[in-house]
Design a protein around this motif. Structure first.
Motif, short mmCIF file in Angstrom:
data_model
loop_
_atom_site.label_atom_id
_atom_site.label_comp_id
_atom_site.label_asym_id
_atom_site.label_seq_id
_atom_site.Cartn_x
_atom_site.Cartn_y
_atom_site.Cartn_z
N ARG A 7 58.09 125.01 -75.28
CA ARG A 7 57.21 125.09 -74.13
C ARG A 7 56.04 124.14 -74.34
N LYS A 8 55.79 123.31 -73.38
CA LYS A 8 54.74 122.32 -73.47
C LYS A 8 53.54 122.79 -72.65
N LEU A 9 52.38 122.84 -73.29
CA LEU A 9 51.17 123.24 -72.59
C LEU A 9 50.30 122.02 -72.35
N ASN A 10 49.55 122.07 -71.26
CA ASN A 10 48.64 120.98 -70.93
C ASN A 10 47.22 121.55 -70.94
N ALA A 11 46.38 121.05 -71.84
CA ALA A 11 45.02 121.56 -71.99
C ALA A 11 44.18 121.38 -70.73
N SER A 12 44.59 120.51 -69.83
CA SER A 12 43.81 120.31 -68.60
C SER A 12 44.21 121.26 -67.48
N ASP A 13 45.27 122.06 -67.69
CA ASP A 13 45.65 123.05 -66.68
C ASP A 13 44.57 124.12 -66.57
N SER A 14 44.33 124.59 -65.37
CA SER A 14 43.28 125.59 -65.15
C SER A 14 43.56 126.91 -65.88
N ASP A 15 44.84 127.23 -66.08
CA ASP A 15 45.18 128.48 -66.76
C ASP A 15 45.64 128.23 -68.20
N PHE A 16 45.18 127.14 -68.79
CA PHE A 16 45.60 126.79 -70.14
C PHE A 16 45.28 127.91 -71.14
N ALA A 17 44.09 128.45 -71.09
CA ALA A 17 43.70 129.49 -72.06
C ALA A 17 44.64 130.70 -71.97
N ALA A 18 44.97 131.10 -70.76
CA ALA A 18 45.87 132.24 -70.57
C ALA A 18 47.27 131.90 -71.08
N GLN A 19 47.74 130.69 -70.80
CA GLN A 19 49.05 130.27 -71.29
C GLN A 19 49.09 130.26 -72.82
N LEU A 20 48.03 129.76 -73.42
CA LEU A 20 47.96 129.70 -74.87
C LEU A 20 47.94 131.11 -75.48
N ARG A 21 47.15 132.00 -74.90
CA ARG A 21 47.11 133.39 -75.38
C ARG A 21 48.49 134.04 -75.30
N ALA A 22 49.22 133.76 -74.23
CA ALA A 22 50.55 134.33 -74.06
C ALA A 22 51.51 133.81 -75.12
N VAL A 23 51.42 132.53 -75.44
CA VAL A 23 52.28 131.94 -76.46
C VAL A 23 51.96 132.52 -77.84
N LEU A 24 50.68 132.73 -78.11
CA LEU A 24 50.25 133.19 -79.42
C LEU A 24 50.33 134.70 -79.61
#
Length: 114
Positions: A7-24
């Motif tokens: 899964r590739k995350l983009n730090a500039s996405d508005s929901d990046f923090a939420a996506q990162l928390r979900a992955v971790l």
């Protein structure tokens, strides 16, 4: 061999923090089970050396040159300098640059730890 999707995350996405928390996010019980398994593997390798490394590689990786990917000797798990250079040369420029940048950042991080 089944590859896991990355899964590739983009730090500039508005929901990046939420996506990162979900992955971790993972269960604490999983963490304890992982630590127990790692401790057992490390103990085996400390006690049995290369024999244990081969056994675990054959169990998890199957990267040997023998039947069903089994390695019979540690030398089968080694990657020559020529193979490494060939693999590096075969990478698309974007991927090579990304890997080189990641390696540079890792080196900097570890230098600061000294």
């Amino acid at each position: 061999m089944t590859l896991l999707p990355i899964r590739k995350l983009n730090a500039s996405d508005s929901d990046f923090a939420a996506q990162l928390r979900a992955v971790l996010a993972f269960e604490a019980s999983e963490d304890a089970a992982i630590e127990t398994a790692v401790r057992e593997i490390l103990t085996e390798v400390q006690q049995r050396g290369d024999e244990a490394v081969l056994a675990y590689s054959n169990r998890f990786d199957r990267l040997g040159r023998g039947p069903n990917g089994k390695a019979m000797a540690m030398s089968e798990l080694e990657i020559s300098q020529a193979e490494l250079q060939d693999a590096l040369a075969a990478l698309p420029a974007v991927q090579r640059t990304a890997l080189e940048q990641a390696a540079h950042r890792i080196r900097l991080y570890h230098e600061r730890q000294k």
